[in-house]
Design a protein around this motif. Structure first.
Motif, mmCIF file in Angstrom:
data_model
loop_
_atom_site.group_PDB
_atom_site.id
_atom_site.type_symbol
_atom_site.label_atom_id
_atom_site.label_comp_id
_atom_site.label_asym_id
_atom_site.label_seq_id
_atom_site.Cartn_x
_atom_site.Cartn_y
_atom_site.Cartn_z
ATOM 1 N N TYR A 65 7.781 22.436 -18.422
ATOM 2 C CA TYR A 65 8.675 21.280 -18.270
ATOM 3 C C TYR A 65 8.016 20.099 -17.577
ATOM 4 C CZ TYR A 65 11.579 25.205 -19.489
ATOM 5 O OH TYR A 65 12.069 26.309 -20.124
ATOM 6 N N GLY A 66 6.698 20.182 -17.355
ATOM 7 C CA GLY A 66 5.945 19.011 -16.923
ATOM 8 C C GLY A 66 6.308 18.421 -15.574
ATOM 9 N N GLN A 67 6.888 19.228 -14.701
ATOM 10 C CA GLN A 67 7.183 18.690 -13.362
ATOM 11 C C GLN A 67 5.866 18.586 -12.608
ATOM 12 O OE1 GLN A 67 10.055 21.067 -11.205
ATOM 13 N NE2 GLN A 67 10.804 19.194 -10.213
ATOM 14 N N GLU A 68 5.287 17.411 -12.622
ATOM 15 C CA GLU A 68 3.957 17.172 -12.056
ATOM 16 C C GLU A 68 3.827 15.716 -11.674
ATOM 17 O OE1 GLU A 68 -0.551 16.341 -12.475
ATOM 18 O OE2 GLU A 68 1.217 15.252 -13.144
ATOM 19 N N VAL A 69 3.149 15.446 -10.576
ATOM 20 C CA VAL A 69 2.786 14.067 -10.216
ATOM 21 C C VAL A 69 1.349 14.082 -9.717
ATOM 22 C CG1 VAL A 69 5.149 13.356 -9.630
ATOM 23 C CG2 VAL A 69 3.676 14.353 -7.863
ATOM 24 N N PHE A 70 0.679 12.932 -9.837
ATOM 25 C CA PHE A 70 -0.698 12.896 -9.341
ATOM 26 C C PHE A 70 -1.058 11.526 -8.807
ATOM 27 C CE2 PHE A 70 -3.179 10.776 -12.755
ATOM 28 C CZ PHE A 70 -2.286 10.805 -13.808
ATOM 29 N N GLU A 71 -2.217 11.456 -8.193
ATOM 30 C CA GLU A 71 -2.752 10.202 -7.671
ATOM 31 C C GLU A 71 -4.247 10.139 -7.947
ATOM 32 O OE1 GLU A 71 -2.103 7.323 -6.600
ATOM 33 O OE2 GLU A 71 0.034 7.647 -6.887
ATOM 34 N N GLY A 72 -4.813 8.958 -7.784
ATOM 35 C CA GLY A 72 -6.251 8.799 -7.964
ATOM 36 C C GLY A 72 -6.742 7.725 -7.023
ATOM 37 N N ASN A 91 -1.533 4.855 -2.038
ATOM 38 C CA ASN A 91 -1.516 5.943 -3.022
ATOM 39 C C ASN A 91 -0.545 7.048 -2.614
ATOM 40 O OD1 ASN A 91 -4.588 4.846 -3.242
ATOM 41 N ND2 ASN A 91 -3.840 5.607 -5.209
ATOM 42 N N LEU A 92 -0.530 7.358 -1.304
ATOM 43 C CA LEU A 92 0.315 8.470 -0.880
ATOM 44 C C LEU A 92 1.788 8.071 -0.865
ATOM 45 C CD1 LEU A 92 -2.141 10.021 1.677
ATOM 46 C CD2 LEU A 92 -1.468 10.908 -0.563
ATOM 47 N N ILE A 137 -10.992 10.976 -5.809
ATOM 48 C CA ILE A 137 -10.094 11.914 -5.116
ATOM 49 C C ILE A 137 -8.832 12.076 -5.942
ATOM 50 C CG2 ILE A 137 -8.781 12.312 -2.990
ATOM 51 C CD1 ILE A 137 -10.765 10.338 -1.620
ATOM 52 N N ARG A 138 -8.535 13.279 -6.332
ATOM 53 C CA ARG A 138 -7.359 13.540 -7.171
ATOM 54 C C ARG A 138 -6.362 14.458 -6.482
ATOM 55 N NH1 ARG A 138 -5.938 13.538 -12.597
ATOM 56 N NH2 ARG A 138 -6.634 11.402 -12.362
ATOM 57 N N PRO A 139 -5.347 13.899 -5.809
ATOM 58 C CA PRO A 139 -4.249 14.720 -5.316
ATOM 59 C C PRO A 139 -3.259 14.961 -6.462
ATOM 60 C CG PRO A 139 -4.481 12.636 -4.080
ATOM 61 C CD PRO A 139 -5.244 12.518 -5.368
ATOM 62 N N PHE A 140 -2.681 16.131 -6.538
ATOM 63 C CA PHE A 140 -1.625 16.360 -7.537
ATOM 64 C C PHE A 140 -0.707 17.484 -7.090
ATOM 65 C CE2 PHE A 140 -3.433 20.105 -9.912
ATOM 66 C CZ PHE A 140 -4.711 20.120 -9.359
ATOM 67 N N ILE A 141 0.498 17.469 -7.608
ATOM 68 C CA ILE A 141 1.504 18.477 -7.256
ATOM 69 C C ILE A 141 2.029 19.085 -8.545
ATOM 70 C CG2 ILE A 141 3.706 18.935 -6.102
ATOM 71 C CD1 ILE A 141 3.265 16.460 -4.405
ATOM 72 N N ILE A 142 2.073 20.412 -8.596
ATOM 73 C CA ILE A 142 2.570 21.091 -9.793
ATOM 74 C C ILE A 142 3.701 22.060 -9.429
ATOM 75 C CG2 ILE A 142 0.402 20.933 -11.086
ATOM 76 C CD1 ILE A 142 -0.273 23.770 -10.245
#
Ligand SMILES: Cc1ncc(COP(=O)(O)O)c(C=O)c1O
Ligand SMILES: Cc1ncc(COP(=O)(O)O)c(C=O)c1O
Lengths: 356, 356
Positions: A65-72, A91-92, A137-142
């Motif tokens: 279901y693609g519940q994901e966010v990210f940053e760069g 970014n945060l 730098i790649r933060p992401f939440i899954i």
């Protein structure tokens, strides 16, 4: 919120890639940051551990279901030997805005920034040498809950990984040809365009491939309602210099609030330019071009910083911009922003965060 | 294309959940089907192995850019003791349509169907007893290349997992209250609404949560351009009986082509009803209701089959439908489709695929 960070260093370090052949996002450093979330415990178990595969149940919600966010964002080595990051607070903050849209629990941005700084410090040898290289730098939440059914997950994992990257355009800053996409849509107001979430990118791949096949570098996205108004270029915000004034699409809900965009607007105003954030139709732009008033166009984003646009192709119309060479203002912005980012120029707006 | 299927059976079988407390998507069977893709070898290494976690690089593209598609269908045990699936060819055709939109390589649908049949055969003890229970089948494809950068992945993994599920509504078929969503949008023409891809679902979670908080079961989605025209209800297609005629939104590009939708249309026409697929405004529907002509409304989908709508709330307007009880036609459709699916009624359209 929690404030403990466990560190488990890798026993064998990888060999590093040559700094003249990095590309983008191909290599990853020795460590990564992970933090778990459960509805019972909130965010917990923050840890820096050796970089390596993660284990996910096949039913992990992110895979369905693609519940994901990210940053760069990027880290640089300054001439003084310090480690600099560029506006990571923005970014945060945007990460939390994205979370809000996708029903992912908020993170403690200060704690995450400290954890990122710690990770970068540990893997600082991975900050590549070379004028235009940086550590991405790649933060992401899954969403990790092992269950099917469309709803917010009860478990998440936040990760931060690091990748030494080269110049976005190996040939250096140069104008690219852009295809105005009239059929496919990246985002629409009421959708998720304002959030940095995976689904926005999946939806763009096909149009991008078609544009490539036709010989263009990137796609210019029009609005999802009327296919008339300019939104973004590829994964960048976009600016136009028209008759001395700078125009950029207003943030109406379907456009990502770029950190580079904000920095460009601030610098331009500081330099005395009029910057207008408003709705801009593609028709208006082609008309300005016909009248010889479209002086420059460029995309802005963390990856390429400033990406000059050399030509726009819209249906059967085609227009060359600033004679197909990098415009003066594009070059000045590129030099100024990269100079500030890399600690080579003064930092009048306090944009640089130094990793102590 | 490849045609070998390796089977590695689990040495210890899990204990099965009680068939009266299954819920949806909470339990998974003993085995799963996996097949890998690489640009060099195409789809390869098809295998049925014990169900268990998969290992992904943190940079696996699906976790960042949402290149993912999925399907959902069910298997049943018939009174004759056979295993029946409902129109799986349509699901696999739709899987390939979704792949096309998201730039994922096509699969050999016949081979995948055989692999699914084999998996269901192996785990047939997981088909739960009970009138309304079934074995839910979830095929999905994820982009697994370990690299950052927005483009199509060069590696993918197709997986099929099985989950014994209970009735979608434990209380049995009954009318639900629906909130007409005016702010958030699920999909827009030119976007990915026609594909079964993860990003479409992430974008809907927030509206769904708001509706729940306000006391509604589900959201009715309006079109992304004008917020006027009816598209879907939750993760279902939607039908209305107005003055004896059946209306359902036309497939204009932002709506999923439901297998249940197609089956409902076929049955209704067979029964002599006029079914009109066209653009339907929410205003028109409320006007029909005011005139007493809105006789029934229901959602259609694999999970709930037929889900009667008892009321619609649109801004400050509210309308009750068929007196808040399950309409006659909704019930007849539910009984007919579930009867065919479970091998209890004749199958005049050859919808049932029997696992030999
Ligand atoms: C869709 C999109 N627009 C714009 C941007 C530019 O944002 P930023 O300047 O913060 O990198 C990005 C990249 O992050 C993006 O993904
Ligand atoms: C968005 C959406 N619409 C409609 C449907 C109904 O489709 P089907 O009848 O094939 O299950 C589904 C469920 O699969 C869905 O996810």
């Amino acid at each position: 919120m929690m404030s403990e960070l466990h560190i488990n260093l890798s026993e064998s370090l990888k060999s590093k890639p040559a700094s003249d052949a990095l590309g983008f996002g191909k290599y990853f450093s020795d460590h990564m940051f992970i933090m778990d979330y459960s509805s019972e415990d909130g965010w917990h178990d923050a840890r820096i551990i050796p970089y390596g595969p993660i284990s996910l149940d096949p039913s992990a919600m992110v895979l369905h279901y693609g519940q994901e966010v990210f940053e760069g964002m990027k880290a640089y080595r300054t001439p003084l030997g310090e480690i600099a990051m560029f506006r990571p607070d923005m970014n945060l903050k945007r990460l939390n805005n994205s979370c809000e849209r996708i029903s992912i629990p908020q993170v403690d941005t200060e704690f995450v920034l400290e954890a990122i700084a710690q990770l970068v410090r540990i893997d600082q040898e991975w900050i590549p040498d070379g004028e235009e290289n940086a550590l991405y730098i790649r933060p992401f939440i899954i969403a990790t809950e092992a269950a099917l059914g469309v709803r917010a997950s009860k478990q998440y994992m936040l990760m931060v990984i690091l990748s030494p990257v080269g110049a976005y355009y190996p040939e250096g800053i140069h104008p690219v040809s852009i295809y105005v996409e009239e059929q496919y849509v990246r985002a629409v107001r009421g959708g998720t365009g304002e959030a940095k979430t995976s689904g926005n990118y999946a939806s763009g791949i096909k149009a991008q491939e078609i544009a490539k096949t036709k010989g263009f570098s990137q796609v210019l996205w029009l609005d999802g309602k009327q296919h008339k108004y300019i939104e973004e270029v590829g994964s960048m915000n976009v600016f136009f210099k028209v008759n001395g004034e700078i125009l950029t699409p207003a943030l109406t809900g379907s456009i990502l609030q770029g950190v580079t965009r904000d920095s460009v607007i601030t610098l331009l105003r500081e330099w005395g330019y009029t910057v207008v954030e408003r709705v801009i139709s593609i028709e208006e732009l082609f008309e300005a071009s016909r009248q010889g008033l479209l002086e420059e166009a460029f995309g802005t984003g963390t990856a390429a910083v400033i990406s000059p646009i050399g030509s726009l192709s819209w249906g059967d119309k085609n227009t060359e911009i600033s004679g197909g060479v990098t415009g003066e203002l594009s070059q000045r912005l590129y030099d100024s922003i990269t100079g500030i980012q890399r600690g080579k120029l003064a930092d009048p707006f306090n944009w640089v965060y130094t990793v102590k």
